[in-house]
Each structure stands twice: as structure tokens, then as C-alpha cells.
Design a protein around this motif. Structure first.
Motif, PDB file in Angstrom:
ATOM      1  N   GLY A 258       8.604  34.093  16.997  1.00  0.00           N
ATOM      2  CA  GLY A 258       9.402  35.302  16.807  1.00  0.00           C
ATOM      3  C   GLY A 258       8.685  36.521  17.359  1.00  0.00           C
ATOM      4  O   GLY A 258       7.501  36.458  17.732  1.00  0.00           O
ATOM      5  N   GLY A 259       9.401  37.623  17.436  1.00  0.00           N
ATOM      6  CA  GLY A 259       8.786  38.877  17.858  1.00  0.00           C
ATOM      7  C   GLY A 259       7.657  39.277  16.903  1.00  0.00           C
ATOM      8  O   GLY A 259       6.689  39.927  17.300  1.00  0.00           O
TER       9      GLY A 259
ATOM     10  N   SER B 112      11.950  39.192  21.939  1.00  0.00           N
ATOM     11  CA  SER B 112      12.449  38.122  21.083  1.00  0.00           C
ATOM     12  C   SER B 112      13.836  37.716  21.546  1.00  0.00           C
ATOM     13  O   SER B 112      14.581  38.535  22.073  1.00  0.00           O
TER      14      SER B 112
ATOM     15  N   SER C 290      15.938  36.614  19.319  1.00  0.00           N
ATOM     16  CA  SER C 290      16.709  36.640  18.070  1.00  0.00           C
ATOM     17  C   SER C 290      18.038  37.361  18.183  1.00  0.00           C
ATOM     18  O   SER C 290      19.083  36.840  17.806  1.00  0.00           O
TER      19      SER C 290
ATOM     20  N   GLY D  52       9.754  34.448  20.223  1.00  0.00           N
ATOM     21  CA  GLY D  52       9.525  35.772  20.775  1.00  0.00           C
ATOM     22  C   GLY D  52       8.553  35.670  21.930  1.00  0.00           C
ATOM     23  O   GLY D  52       8.238  34.568  22.397  1.00  0.00           O
TER      24      GLY D  52
ATOM     25  N   VAL E 259      13.370  44.370  21.775  1.00  0.00           N
ATOM     26  CA  VAL E 259      14.185  43.201  21.403  1.00  0.00           C
ATOM     27  C   VAL E 259      15.688  43.494  21.425  1.00  0.00           C
ATOM     28  O   VAL E 259      16.498  42.564  21.435  1.00  0.00           O
TER      29      VAL E 259
ATOM     30  N   ARG F 284      13.098  31.568  15.889  1.00  0.00           N
ATOM     31  CA  ARG F 284      11.724  32.103  15.877  1.00  0.00           C
ATOM     32  C   ARG F 284      11.051  31.927  17.228  1.00  0.00           C
ATOM     33  O   ARG F 284      10.028  31.244  17.366  1.00  0.00           O
TER      34      ARG F 284
END
Lengths: 399, 399
Positions: free
Chosen positions: A97-98, A233, A235, A246, A204, A244
Motif C-alpha cells: 500500500g501507499g 498507490s 487503491s 503502492g 495517490v 495493498r
């Protein structure tokens, strides 16, 4: 009993989490709760990404490369080239993830006690990552009076100390929805250069720019190659927050070779999420057009509704899917709890994020909340009705 | 150029990574390289886990709960109850692999400068997590002369200082394959209690215990509820290292409430991996029986082959799928590079992990390497032939 660490004690609790029991209690009473508080879009993940996982041929879900699959990083570099960010696969570390990208960046660049400047209100979890890395966040206040534009460069310069090692920006901004202009970023870059700072650029929400505005990335600035770290990311871009995946990206090769050591220690980012993320790069343009049209419609609807309420001011956000809105209230934490605990309108209520949690300076954000427009229009319409009625009924109303 | 952090400079580089270019060069020359250096099993992931992802109904891959999906944690608690570890869903935080469980545990329990004692040789990435948390690793040497049994408790006591806050054990052990006995753990627990330390118990190889031995968990020790933190992962159990799903588990509720703040800051563990991990809990016993039989056969074969080589000693590991073996060599780093760079046997070679990387005390492990028996028997047989020939040809041979 053994002791708890000082960092654990210092870790901020999420300002939204403490509202969760009240939301749950409201639901138990049979009330419909509209969640305006979260960044979880209701938009479907692209079919091509879901299918890639459903059709995978792997019989063993193996570790990937610590920097992420080579094939994914190569295609991802192609994605960046398509938006004029000239990087290659080796400039990318795929992260959990980020969030992990930010932690790796802080850990690699900053020593305990170092300071980073962040325009506030800012994404509250930066505080948690700062505590994790043992660094200090120095806020610089942006104001709803100019729709949360970048504070004047002189304001940044005033709080620079020998300990200042970086600036964090989030563009488009969570929580404000503000989109920094090329002019603002170029001004900021002069400062970054002058003091040889790191510029941590969280982008993001890049795909969510409205009203014909283009996204100008920190990576677009010439001569800042060793200073800029791009945090990214999948997301929000592909509405798949749960995969998850990033990325930490920089053209500073020395820096990236050190960051790789943190990546190697934790072995690898998620393999299934990487399969979905690689496939998502082929998402047809029609998907984004639809998403874009949907958000624009929601935003326009919401901004108009909010600005028609007495004592409310909502800037028109040009990016992301949040807005920080000024309400006629005494205390946003109190209001957010009250609306869940003591208020209902046709058996409905709403959950909002008090803006206090996004400011570092104590006392700020008391008459502001963050609203995410991640609900479909019918729900958003109901939520706006509830909010309007609540503002009229709230005992702490303050025009 | 802005500076790199002290932690980044201090982060250890993996002792295996520096061999990778030599392995790649050997492959370019057309040589078959047997990887005895890695912990990536070749065993298939259970079909039930793969199918769960392939058949998922989700149209949006959403964030999960920061502690992991409630349904997964409840079933996982059931798994632990089945092995006499009496915990419930709220005692579990699902993490990005076992790696993040260790980081959360160190961050929550330890202050920068605190010390943890770890029997060496130990899993090399503990060093990286220690640097990340700013803590010091104090090694206590276990010896191949007694097959890497737990060092005497007096030895631990000798290096305890006011800064000592915890002990880390890995059971069954990576890299040695040693399985700690109930007696050893009970002795250790007295020390933990006496000095009120944390006991970080990494039990990711729990399912891999051989020769009729049972696994005794640190969680089985009465009266240590506030001291023990169980670190776990699905990676090895279900041969799905790439899903990145681990767990930090403790009955110390205060501790877990602080650890949750780190979990919340990074939002959540991977959703797809959690789907696979929840489904994997239904893996039929036949799968494990087959895996078990396979590893036993490989281990017995390998141990016999190794001990028949002149100057070689290999303990018979009772757990995991590694062994640290003593070789008649001057320098394991030099040997590991030489065998890739300058040696071939019927156009084949092997990659091993120099044991120096698993010791914290300089100079130890120079005549030891870690071998993972994660290859099928035919490959293992070839690898053993290559190794035997290499030991005879190695210029630094030292009987």
C-alpha cells in the motif's frame, strides 16, 4: 507487566475510530448511517483486475521480488511515461500500500528528531508514520478562506530550521480536495532546492482531477531528481484499496538502493495484489470516463447542496473525492458524535470526519468536517438532507 | 543531494543478495543452479486456498478491518484453540506477513536503545527489524556441537542489562531447524518472568515438526500471558509466502490496544491474501500428511548424504525445512561465491546461504552454511552430488 514503548503511547488514535461505537449503536437502533467519513469508494474494481486473479495459473503463491514483480514494474514505468514521468522499473519499489511507501521514505531519508513540513489539514496517518520514524511534523496552515491553496512560500521559510529535512505534499489533496497548480509546485521546488530538502509527494489521487485541470506531478520538475520521492498507490485509481499495492518512486539511485534494504527485510509486497495491479494497467479508458463522470456529478451535487445550507461553506474541490467544509458548529468532534448518538432524521443519520483530526495545530478544524463523496447520488442526497436537518437541530449551532 | 538516514546506512544487506549476480551469471552460462539458499517451498498451495480467490464474489476489493477480517480472525482463533492456544479474535492482529508482525511487536514494546537477546544463528531479517525500531540485538551463541539447542539460561542471564526488554526465539528454528523442547521453554520462561521481559515467539514453522515431536508453544506457558507475543504467518504452513498474511498475537490486552494504533495507521492487511488464508484453514489433513512425508523424506536423504561427505557435519533437524551444516571450508561467503562463479559439475552448481549472515558475533559461521530442503528429491540428489564435488575441489578446503 513489561512496559509499553514511548512511540506506542505517542501514536495518535484515529479521530474517526472513536466514533465507530456510536455508528454501531445507531445501526443497532435500526438507523441507516450514511458514511461520509471514509475513503473507501463504492466504485467497482475494474473487471480486468478481478479477472486476472480469478484466472491466475499459479499453483504456488510465491514470494515476489522485494521491489515487486519485474513485469509489473516495467509496465508501471510505462504508465508513468504515459503521463510524462520518465522513470524505469529500477526507480520503483512496490510496497504494501501507499502506507509502506511513506514509511520506507521516512525511514530512508530522515533521522529521529528531523522535521518535515506539511501543509495542514493533512492526511491524519502521516502523524502515525512520523511517530513510527521518530520524526516531527511541523504544520503550516492552509485556509478554507482561499480554498486550501498552498500557503505562501515565505510561510514555509519561516519555520525551516536546521532540522528540517523534507516537505510532504498530497496532490490532489486528502482531505481538502485541493489540486496544487504547476505554479505552486514550481515555487515550492525553489525552496526545496534552496535548502536541499526531500519533497515527499503523495499523488495517490492523481487520476481524480476535475474541471479540465491537469495534474502536475512533483516528478515533472526538472533538476529535482534527487529530492523528489513519489508516493503512489493503486487503491483509489482502480478502486481496490484492499489489494495493498503502492509504490515508492525516485530517480535518486543512491536513495533507492538504501530503501531496498527495508524492502528486502520484509521480503515482498503481496503477490495477488500485484497480479491485479499489473492487469489493472490495461483498464479501458471507458472505465475512467465513467468513474470521472460519476464523481463530477456527485461533487457538483454535494457542493451545491452544502453551499445552500445556512452558515455552510464548501470550496469546490478540483481533485480527489473529499472536501473540507465549514459548518455552523462549535466543535466538530462533539457534532460528529452527537449526530450519531442523539440525532436521526427519518431514521437516518450520517457519519462525518471531524477536521480536528487533520490539523496538527491544536484548536483548528473545530468548525470543519471532512466529507468524502464516495456514495451514490441517491444516498448522497439523503445524507445531505440529514446533515441539513442536523445542523438546524444541533445544540452547539454557532452561526 | 539530501542526506541518507543513519538507519538506512545501518540496515544490513542480505548476505544472500550479494550472491544473486553470481547465480545469474552462472545461469547465463547455461548452468543449472540448485537453490538451496531460499525458504520458498516448491510445495503447491492448497487448492482450497487458490479456489477461494478464484471464486470470490466481491466486485470491489475493499479495505478490511485494520486488525484483519473479523470472520478470518474468528476462524483463526479456532485453529489456535485446536492446538491448545486459548485466544480469541480480539487477541489477533492480522499483518502484512510475519515481517510486519515483528515490526509492530518491536515498535509497541521497545524504545530506541532497548536490547533484545536472540540465540544465534538467527533469521537475518531480525537485524533489519531491529534497526527499523532502533533497538539493539544481543546475540547468545548456540552451537552446532549440541545441534543448536537453547543456550544455558545462565548464559542469557550473563548478558541481561537494565536495557534488556525482550528475548526473541524462533521455534522451530530458522536457520537451524532446531525444535525447542517444553523443558527448554519452561526454563526460559522463568527468566522472562524474573526480569519481566517480553518473549517474542516466532512460530511460523509450527506445522513442520518431525520424528513424532510435538510443538510446544510459548503461548502454552501459564502465567506468561502479559509477556508472550506470538508471531505467526501462513507463508510456510500453506506454502503461500506471497499472500503476505501474518499475525501478531497476545493475551496482553493493553499491549494489543497500542499495537492496533500501528495497524490502523497503515489501514489494513491484504484483502485477497486474507480470503486465501481464511479458506486455507479448511485444508484437508491429507495435504499436511503429504507435505510432511515429503519433507521427512527430503530431510533424511539430505542429512545422510551430507554426513557421508568427508569433513561435513549436519545435525538432524527436528523442525522447519532448514539445516545449518558444518563444511570443511575456510570462509562460507567465499565458498558460496566460488561455487557459483568458478565451479560446475556436469554443468550444474548450487547456491547456499553462508551462515555468517545468521550470526551477529563477527567471525562465527565461517565454516557453516544454511541449506533449505525445499527442492524435490531428484534435484536435491543432484545438488548433493554437486556440493560433494565442490567441497573436494574448493581451494579453501580446510578439514
Amino acid at each position: 507487566m513489561p512496559t509499553i514503548s514511548e512511540k506506542a503511547k505517542k501514536m495518535p488514535a484515529s479521530p474517526i475510530r472513536k466514533l465507530v461505537p456510536y455508528a454501531e449503536a445507531a445501526k443497532k437502533l435500526g438507523r441507516k448511517v450514511y458514511h461520509l467519513n471514509i475513503g473507501q469508494p463504492d466504485i467497482e474494481t475494474p473487471g480486468i483486475a478481478l479477472d486476472s486473479v480469478k484466472n491466475m495459473k499459479e499453483r504456488v503463491i510465491e514470494y515476489s521480488h522485494s521491489a515487486g514483480n519485474q513485469s509489473y514494474r516495467e509496465k508501471l514505468a510505462g504508465y508513468y511515461k504515459g503521463i510524462d514521468i520518465d522513470i524505469n522499473a529500477n526507480d520503483i519499489i512496490i510496497t504494501n500500500g501507499g502506507s509502506e511507501a511513506i514509511i520506507f521514505a521516512f525511514m530512508t531519508c530522515l533521522n529521529p528528531g528531523d522535521e518535515v513540513i506539511i501543509p495542514e489539514p493533512f492526511y491524519a496517518n502521516y502523524n502515525g508514520f512520523a511517530v513510527t520514524a521518530g520524526i516531527e511534523v511541523k504544520p503550516i496552515t492552509s485556509s478554507i478562506n482561499n480554498d486550501f491553496a498552498l500557503p505562501a512560500i515565505e510561510e514555509f521559510e519561516k519555520i525551516i530550521t536546521p532540522k528540517t529535512k523534507g516537505i510532504v505534499i498530497c496532490n490532489p489533496n486528502n482531505p481538502t480536495g485541493y489540486l496544487y497548480s504547476e505554479k505552486e509546485l514550481r515555487e515550492l521546488s525553489l525552496l526545496v532546492k534552496k535548502y536541499d530538502l526531500y519533497l515527499f509527494s503523495d499523488e495517490v489521487y492523481r487520476e481524480f482531477c476535475y474541471d479540465g485541470e491537469n495534474h502536475f506531478s512533483a516528478m515533472h520538475i526538472e533538476g529535482l531528481e534527487n529530492n523528489v520521492i513519489l508516493l503512489d498507490s493503486v487503491s483509489k485509481r482502480y478502486s481496490m484499496c484492499g489489494v495493498r499495492v503502492g509504490a515508492m518512486i525516485s530517480k535518486n539511485k543512491d536513495l533507492m538502493s538504501y530503501a531496498m534494504k527495508f524492502a528486502q527485510a520484509r521480503l515482498c509486497p503481496p503477490s495477488l495484489g500485484q497480479i491485479a495491479s499489473e492487469a489493472a494497467l490495461e483498464t479501458p479508458k471507458a472505465y475512467f470516463d465513467e468513474v470521472y463522470a460519476e464523481y463530477i456529478e456527485r461533487r457538483n451535487f454535494m457542493v451545491e447542496k452544502l453551499n445552500n445550507m445556512e452558515g455552510v461553506y464548501c470550496p469546490k474541490p478540483k481533485g480527489a473525492f473529499y472536501t473540507v467544509v465549514k459548518l455552523p458548529i462549535d466543535d466538530s468532534d462533539r457534532f460528529a458524535q452527537w449526530i450519531l448518538e442523539d440525532f436521526e432524521y427519518n431514521n437516518q443519520t450520517v457519519m462525518v470526519a471531524p477536521a480536528t483530526g487533520f490539523y496538527s495545530t491544536p484548536g483548528l478544524g473545530k468548525n470543519e468536517v471532512r466529507i468524502a463523496y464516495v456514495l451514490k447520488k441517491e444516498d448522497l442526497a439523503n445524507a445531505m438532507e440529514v446533515l441539513e436537518a442536523a445542523l438546524k437541530a444541533y445544540p452547539g449551532r454557532k452561526l
